[in-house]
Enzyme design. Structure first.
Site: not given
Ligand code: MG
Ligand code: ADP
Length: 477
Positions: A172, A209
């Site tokens: 990312k 997450d």
């Molecule tokens: Mg997220």
């Protein structure tokens, strides 16, 4: 509107002549999948999960099934103030979270990570993070408090303890030197130490997450046993019994279970999903920055869904079935058909197609008519109904766990904003799981913040219990 009603709405004839139906069906056929294929994906996934969980096969396994060292879900007694950090998307956040039974209040602030830090040294990154924590503590007058901290760090990590996670690769857009192969909690603590003015801050737990989604949903629903991300990427974690985790190197105390971070996005990297890949999937992979990697993720997640739809629409257009054969610069540009268009078109009013027409205008398509709206709607609808590849994944996990009732905590914009994702997933998963099992899908609210605080809270509760136990043993001696 019930799913039945929505279906009826869609069951209206969507074509008007003179579209060549046979040709349309032929082009869209790859997107139209049968339950039988879903079941095959489930079988292969089951096998892949076992490979990830076994030391002999783990190294080559696609689905790594990393144990997270998170052993318990919240029991509702978690109380007090906690700090949380959330790094793993575009933003970095610091949060102060107060837990009081079912009540959760939080204050948070987003801090920018400048590009030069995203691409700088690891020390610079963690010094910057420590600076942000310091500023946040000043703003909230927290310096004389000792606050347990939980860190949601959503990059692929091999976890070696609840508070130890080795970064395997940056993704990312991050690329900081000296972090890959290192424990990120250690690096954070070093940066805090370098400052010397935040002695009370200690990171007790690092999670990703998926674990955040599971924990935050488990806080209000004790049956929550799966955390699922359907956002830019996809991943899932689930609760596994320790005897099934052959790679487990921790203790076998109660509870004899551990959350497993599947990292299932890499499913299919060895070609085991080739039987189901379409030309569209192959094109996506070929033009990606990581060909041959994250195959399952490319079939599912928000980063790619719009592009798959664009490829299908472009193919219809090239066969003169759409827009009188006339395309546009935007329609032929990779990535320009956003995933949000897929949910916007799916949710459009078929009596006037206002949103769909607006999207055609945004794409600067010069010739479009009602017929084009219908066909694009039809295409998106087939795609949505049949390409929910997270469905066999979740069904496989539910069957593997075999819990009579299980809740799946879901986070991510794809699930959140799509008008029928929830209903379609409910319907399809129900068809694939064993008949004696039942499940729910629950939207996770700010799993990355709340989840990290809850893991820190559970860790701090267990730490206190341990200390009390040691103390009473000492007293007995
Ligand atoms: Mg997220
Ligand atoms: P992240 O996964 O980075 O934490 P999100 O959960 O917000 O962030 O997911 C972002 C992804 O969701 C984007 O890649 C985009 O494709 C998709 N997305 C954004 N808005 C929508 C929408 N309205 N409908 C469906 N998908 C969306």
């Amino acid at each position: 509107m019930s799913l039945e009603e929505k279906r009826c709405r869609k069951a209206k004839p969507v074509f008007i002549e003179p579209v060549d139906q046979a040709m349309v069906e032929n082009i869209l056929k790859p997107l139209d999948l049968t339950d039988e294929r879903y079941r095959k994906v489930m079988d292969v996934m089951r096998q892949n999960l076992e490979e990830g969980l076994h030391p002999d096969t783990h190294a080559d396994a696609n689905i790594k099934c990393f144990p997270t060292y998170v052993r318990s879900v919240p029991d509702g007694t978690e109380n007090g103030d906690f700090l949380a950090l959330d790094l793993g998307g575009t933003n970095f956040r610091v949060l102060l979270i107060n837990l009081n039974g079912q009540e959760v209040t939080m204050e948070s602030k987003i801090y920018i990570i400048p590009q030069h830090i995203m691409l700088g040294s690891g020390d610079q990154l963690f010094d910057h993070i420590a600076d942000c924590i310091f500023k946040f503590m000043c703003d909230h007058d927290l310096h004389d408090r000792t606050l347990p901290l939980g860190f949601t760090f959503s990059f692929p990590c091999r976890q070696v303890g609840l508070d130890k996670a080795i970064l395997t690769t940056w993704t990312k857009g991050f690329k900081c030197d000296g972090v890959e192969g290192h424990d990120i909690v250690g690096l954070l603590h070093q940066a805090i130490q370098r400052r010397g003015d935040m002695k009370n801050v200690r990171c007790l737990a690092v999670i990703n997450d998926t674990v955040g989604a599971l924990m935050s949903c488990a806080h209000s629903d004790r049956n929550c046993a799966i955390g699922l991300i359907l956002g830019t990427g996809t991943n899932a974690c689930y609760i596994e019994d320790l005897p099934n985790v052959k790679t487990w190197d921790g203790d076998y105390n109660e509870p004899k279970q551990v959350l497993i971070n599947s990292e299932w996005g890499a499913f299919g990297n060895d070609g085991c999903l080739d039987f189901i890949l379409t030309d569209f999937d192959r094109s996506i992979d070929k033009h990606s920055i990581n060909p041959g990697k994250q195959i399952y993720e490319k079939m599912i997640s928000g980063m790619y869904m719009g592009e798959i739809a664009r490829l299908a629409i472009e193919r219809l257009r090239k066969h003169n079935l759409l827009f009188e054969g006339e395309g546009s610069y935007h329609l032929s540009t990779r990535g320009r058909f956003y995933t949000k268009y897929v949910s916007e078109i799916e949710g459009d009013d078929v009596d006037n197609f206002t949103v769909t027409k607006q999207i055609f205008d945004e794409l600067e398509l010069a010739c479009h008519n009602e017929q084009d709206c219908r066909l694009v709607f039809f295409t998106i609808d087939i795609y949505n109904n049949n390409c929910l590849f997270s469905v066999p994944g979740i069904a496989c996990l539910l069957n593997k766990m075999g819990r009579k009732e299980a809740t799946v905590g879901v986070d991510g914009s794809l699930y959140r904003f799509h008008p029928f994702f929830h209903d379609l997933m409910m319907e399809k998963i129900s068809q694939l799981i064993k008949p004696n099992l039942s499940f729910k899908l629950m939207l996770s609210h700010d799993g990355s913040g709340k989840g990290a605080a809850l893991v820190a809270a559970v860790a701090s509760r267990l730490q206190k219990q341990e200390e009390a136990k040691n103390q009473s043993t000492e007293e007995l001696n």
